[in-house]
Design a protein around this motif. Structure first.
Motif, PDB file in Angstrom:
ATOM      1  N   PHE A  72       0.627  -1.168  -0.024  1.00 21.62           N
ATOM      2  CA  PHE A  72       0.001   0.116  -0.182  1.00 21.62           C
ATOM      3  C   PHE A  72       0.955   1.206  -0.006  1.00 21.62           C
ATOM      4  O   PHE A  72       0.658   2.347  -0.786  1.00 21.62           O
ATOM      5  N   SER A  76       0.706   4.328  -2.939  1.00 21.89           N
ATOM      6  CA  SER A  76       0.597   5.380  -2.822  1.00 21.89           C
ATOM      7  C   SER A  76       1.625   6.288  -3.266  1.00 21.89           C
ATOM      8  O   SER A  76       1.345   7.362  -3.712  1.00 21.89           O
ATOM      9  N   GLU A  80       1.399   9.357  -6.587  1.00 30.64           N
ATOM     10  CA  GLU A  80       1.725  10.792  -6.140  1.00 30.64           C
ATOM     11  C   GLU A  80       1.795  11.464  -7.447  1.00 30.64           C
ATOM     12  O   GLU A  80       2.687  11.479  -8.223  1.00 30.64           O
ATOM     13  N   PRO A  86      -7.861  13.368  -4.335  1.00 25.14           N
ATOM     14  CA  PRO A  86      -7.603  12.146  -3.216  1.00 25.14           C
ATOM     15  C   PRO A  86      -8.606  10.992  -3.536  1.00 25.14           C
ATOM     16  O   PRO A  86      -9.805  11.210  -3.968  1.00 25.14           O
TER      17      PRO A  86
END
Length: 96
Positions: A72, A76, A80, A86
């Motif tokens: 995870f 993430s 980016e 989001p």
């Protein structure tokens, strides 16, 4: 009790393919590495190129372990700067 997660992922315009590549790689990794993962399925909305990840975890502890784990974290980091907003995440509990 199992937990279902629905995550809506919206790439920045022009980054749909790159985001898709990152997400497909994450699917393979999570299915292989994360204990308690019963379902980790990537879907795309052909109308706008957004993605929806549908997940099922054996229990909340398995989901929490995934959220704190390396797969995870790497996902993430790889996303980016590639998303329009989001990720919208909903964790659901079955009722019937």
């Amino acid at each position: 009790m199992s937990t279902t997660v629905v995550a809506d992922i919206t790439p920045l315009p022009g980054h749909e393919d790159e985001v898709g590549h990152v997400l497909r790689a994450a699917v393979v990794r999570v299915r292989h590495e994360d204990a308690g993962c019963e379902r980790y399925e990537l879907n795309v909305d052909p109308r706008d190129g957004s993605y929806v990840m549908v997940e099922r975890w054996a229990d909340r502890a398995a989901l929490d372990a995934h959220a704190a784990g390396p797969a995870f974290a790497d996902l993430s980091a790889a996303l980016e700067g590639l998303l329009a907003r989001p990720i919208a995440v909903r964790a659901l509990t079955p009722v019937g």
